[in-house]
Design a protein around this motif. Structure first.
Motif, PDB file in Angstrom:
ATOM      1  N   ALA A 197      17.242  71.980  -0.536  1.00 47.07           N
ATOM      2  CA  ALA A 197      17.435  70.698   0.150  1.00 47.07           C
ATOM      3  C   ALA A 197      16.112  70.131   0.661  1.00 47.07           C
ATOM      4  O   ALA A 197      15.856  68.925   0.572  1.00 47.07           O
ATOM      5  N   ILE A 198      15.249  70.996   1.179  1.00 42.51           N
ATOM      6  CA  ILE A 198      13.969  70.537   1.751  1.00 42.51           C
ATOM      7  C   ILE A 198      13.098  69.884   0.688  1.00 42.51           C
ATOM      8  O   ILE A 198      12.564  68.788   0.891  1.00 42.51           O
ATOM      9  N   VAL A 199      12.941  70.539  -0.451  1.00 42.44           N
ATOM     10  CA  VAL A 199      12.040  69.999  -1.473  1.00 42.44           C
ATOM     11  C   VAL A 199      12.604  68.733  -2.105  1.00 42.44           C
ATOM     12  O   VAL A 199      11.860  67.937  -2.682  1.00 42.44           O
ATOM     13  N   GLN A 200      13.922  68.523  -2.003  1.00 39.07           N
ATOM     14  CA  GLN A 200      14.525  67.303  -2.528  1.00 39.07           C
ATOM     15  C   GLN A 200      14.719  66.240  -1.452  1.00 39.07           C
ATOM     16  O   GLN A 200      15.286  65.180  -1.718  1.00 39.07           O
ATOM     17  N   ALA A 201      14.242  66.547  -0.238  1.00 44.46           N
ATOM     18  CA  ALA A 201      14.358  65.630   0.901  1.00 44.46           C
ATOM     19  C   ALA A 201      15.810  65.243   1.162  1.00 44.46           C
ATOM     20  O   ALA A 201      16.131  64.091   1.462  1.00 44.46           O
ATOM     21  N   HIS A 216      13.429  72.419  -7.500  1.00 43.94           N
ATOM     22  CA  HIS A 216      12.408  71.657  -8.219  1.00 43.94           C
ATOM     23  C   HIS A 216      11.214  71.450  -7.300  1.00 43.94           C
ATOM     24  O   HIS A 216      11.349  70.862  -6.219  1.00 43.94           O
ATOM     25  N   HIS A 217      10.060  71.956  -7.712  1.00 47.08           N
ATOM     26  CA  HIS A 217       8.876  71.849  -6.870  1.00 47.08           C
ATOM     27  C   HIS A 217       7.637  71.634  -7.729  1.00 47.08           C
ATOM     28  O   HIS A 217       7.376  72.381  -8.661  1.00 47.08           O
ATOM     29  N   ASP A 218       6.897  70.584  -7.415  1.00 48.53           N
ATOM     30  CA  ASP A 218       5.609  70.312  -8.065  1.00 48.53           C
ATOM     31  C   ASP A 218       5.735  70.281  -9.590  1.00 48.53           C
ATOM     32  O   ASP A 218       4.913  70.854 -10.315  1.00 48.53           O
ATOM     33  N   ILE A 256       9.634  77.633   4.922  1.00 50.17           N
ATOM     34  CA  ILE A 256      10.280  77.693   3.605  1.00 50.17           C
ATOM     35  C   ILE A 256       9.504  76.899   2.567  1.00 50.17           C
ATOM     36  O   ILE A 256       9.216  77.391   1.469  1.00 50.17           O
ATOM     37  N   GLU A 257       9.153  75.665   2.901  1.00 46.70           N
ATOM     38  CA  GLU A 257       8.440  74.839   1.922  1.00 46.70           C
ATOM     39  C   GLU A 257       7.066  75.412   1.600  1.00 46.70           C
ATOM     40  O   GLU A 257       6.636  75.405   0.438  1.00 46.70           O
ATOM     41  N   ASP A 258       6.376  75.945   2.613  1.00 42.31           N
ATOM     42  CA  ASP A 258       5.061  76.544   2.364  1.00 42.31           C
ATOM     43  C   ASP A 258       5.183  77.753   1.444  1.00 42.31           C
ATOM     44  O   ASP A 258       4.351  77.958   0.544  1.00 42.31           O
ATOM     45  N   GLY A 259       6.208  78.551   1.661  1.00 46.66           N
ATOM     46  CA  GLY A 259       6.411  79.709   0.800  1.00 46.66           C
ATOM     47  C   GLY A 259       6.716  79.320  -0.630  1.00 46.66           C
ATOM     48  O   GLY A 259       6.180  79.896  -1.580  1.00 46.66           O
ATOM     49  N   LEU A 260       7.568  78.314  -0.803  1.00 49.22           N
ATOM     50  CA  LEU A 260       7.915  77.856  -2.145  1.00 49.22           C
ATOM     51  C   LEU A 260       6.716  77.218  -2.844  1.00 49.22           C
ATOM     52  O   LEU A 260       6.561  77.340  -4.065  1.00 49.22           O
ATOM     53  N   ALA A 261       5.867  76.548  -2.073  1.00 49.26           N
ATOM     54  CA  ALA A 261       4.662  75.951  -2.655  1.00 49.26           C
ATOM     55  C   ALA A 261       3.746  77.042  -3.196  1.00 49.26           C
ATOM     56  O   ALA A 261       3.181  76.917  -4.301  1.00 49.26           O
ATOM     57  N   TRP A 262       3.587  78.120  -2.444  1.00 48.82           N
ATOM     58  CA  TRP A 262       2.762  79.236  -2.918  1.00 48.82           C
ATOM     59  C   TRP A 262       3.374  79.847  -4.173  1.00 48.82           C
ATOM     60  O   TRP A 262       2.680  80.110  -5.157  1.00 48.82           O
ATOM     61  N   LEU A 263       4.692  80.060  -4.129  1.00 51.75           N
ATOM     62  CA  LEU A 263       5.364  80.659  -5.281  1.00 51.75           C
ATOM     63  C   LEU A 263       5.233  79.777  -6.514  1.00 51.75           C
ATOM     64  O   LEU A 263       4.977  80.285  -7.621  1.00 51.75           O
TER      65      LEU A 263
END
Length: 228
Positions: free
Chosen positions: A39-43, A64-66, A213-220
């Motif tokens: 939900a966070i990455v999709q706003a 879905h990220h980056d 959460i978003e920072d972790g997913l960005a690293w991943l």
């Protein structure tokens, strides 16, 4: 002709897809974290977490990220379900491990055992024994090298995870008794993994507040690109 053009278009516009295995002890908050992360990455508006049931088997989450799709296999963490984890390792590009930062010392020890069961680390305790034999007029040196692997180390590794990035979420940071990163790093013995060359990244997280959460997913997301 139309079918050919459609196929070319779908190929050119395809989004890279990476599979991530999400594991950890039961009640660590894996499913809630995955749902909130998506939900966070999709706003999207925050989701209600009240009705999330313990995972029995497998849940799927697509994040879905980056420009990449992270397909997360959220696996049940009960001890009776952990034998199925390794069935998903070969096709995974990364590992997401979730631990309840507020849990008891016994539960943290269980989390450490679960982590080492699946950790992308091949480590065994090597004991070098030098045995010197002296006899009249004869001197011989015998060097014996063997592995003495403790019971806890026997399940420390799985070959299908070697070289794959490891994201560890110290979850439930919204609770008062949540432990800090420094404390959990020591309790989970993450230093041994890091020193062995495992790409370890940790984040203090909460599915309630969304922190980390978003920072972790960005690293991943950045690591699966390079790890493939």
């Amino acid at each position: 002709m139309f079918g050919l053009l459609r196929g070319v278009w779908e190929y050119l516009t395809a989004v890279p897809e990476y599979f991530v295995v999400c594991i950890g002890p039961a009640s660590a908050g894996k499913t809630a974290l995955c749902q909130v992360g998506s939900a966070i990455v999709q706003a999207l508006p925050p989701q209600s977490l009240d009705k999330i049931a313990p995972t029995v088997g497998l849940n799927l989450a697509r994040i879905h990220h980056d420009g990449k799709d992270l397909v997360v296999w959220d696996l049940g963490g009960d001890e009776t379900l952990r034998d199925i984890w390794e069935s998903y390792y070969a096709d995974a590009s990364a590992v997401m491990f979730v631990v309840d930062a507020s849990s008891s010392e016994n539960d943290i020890a269980d989390a450490r055992q679960a982590l080492r069961r699946s950790s992308p680390l091949f480590r065994s305790s090597l004991s070098l024994h030098l045995v010197l034999f002296f006899a009249v007029g004869v001197c011989s040196l015998i060097i014996r090298l063997f592995c003495s692997v403790s019971a806890s180390d026997k399940a420390i590794t799985h070959p299908d995870l070697v070289g794959k990035p490891l994201l560890v979420f110290f979850n439930k940071q919204d609770l008062r008794d949540a432990r800090t990163t420094d404390r959990l790093w020591k309790l989970l013995d993450l230093e041994s993994l890091s020193q062995a060359g495992v790409h370890v990244h940790t984040e203090e997280s909460s599915a309630i507040t969304g922190v980390g959460i978003e920072d972790g997913l960005a690293w991943l997301s950045s690591r699966v690109t390079s790890s493939g």
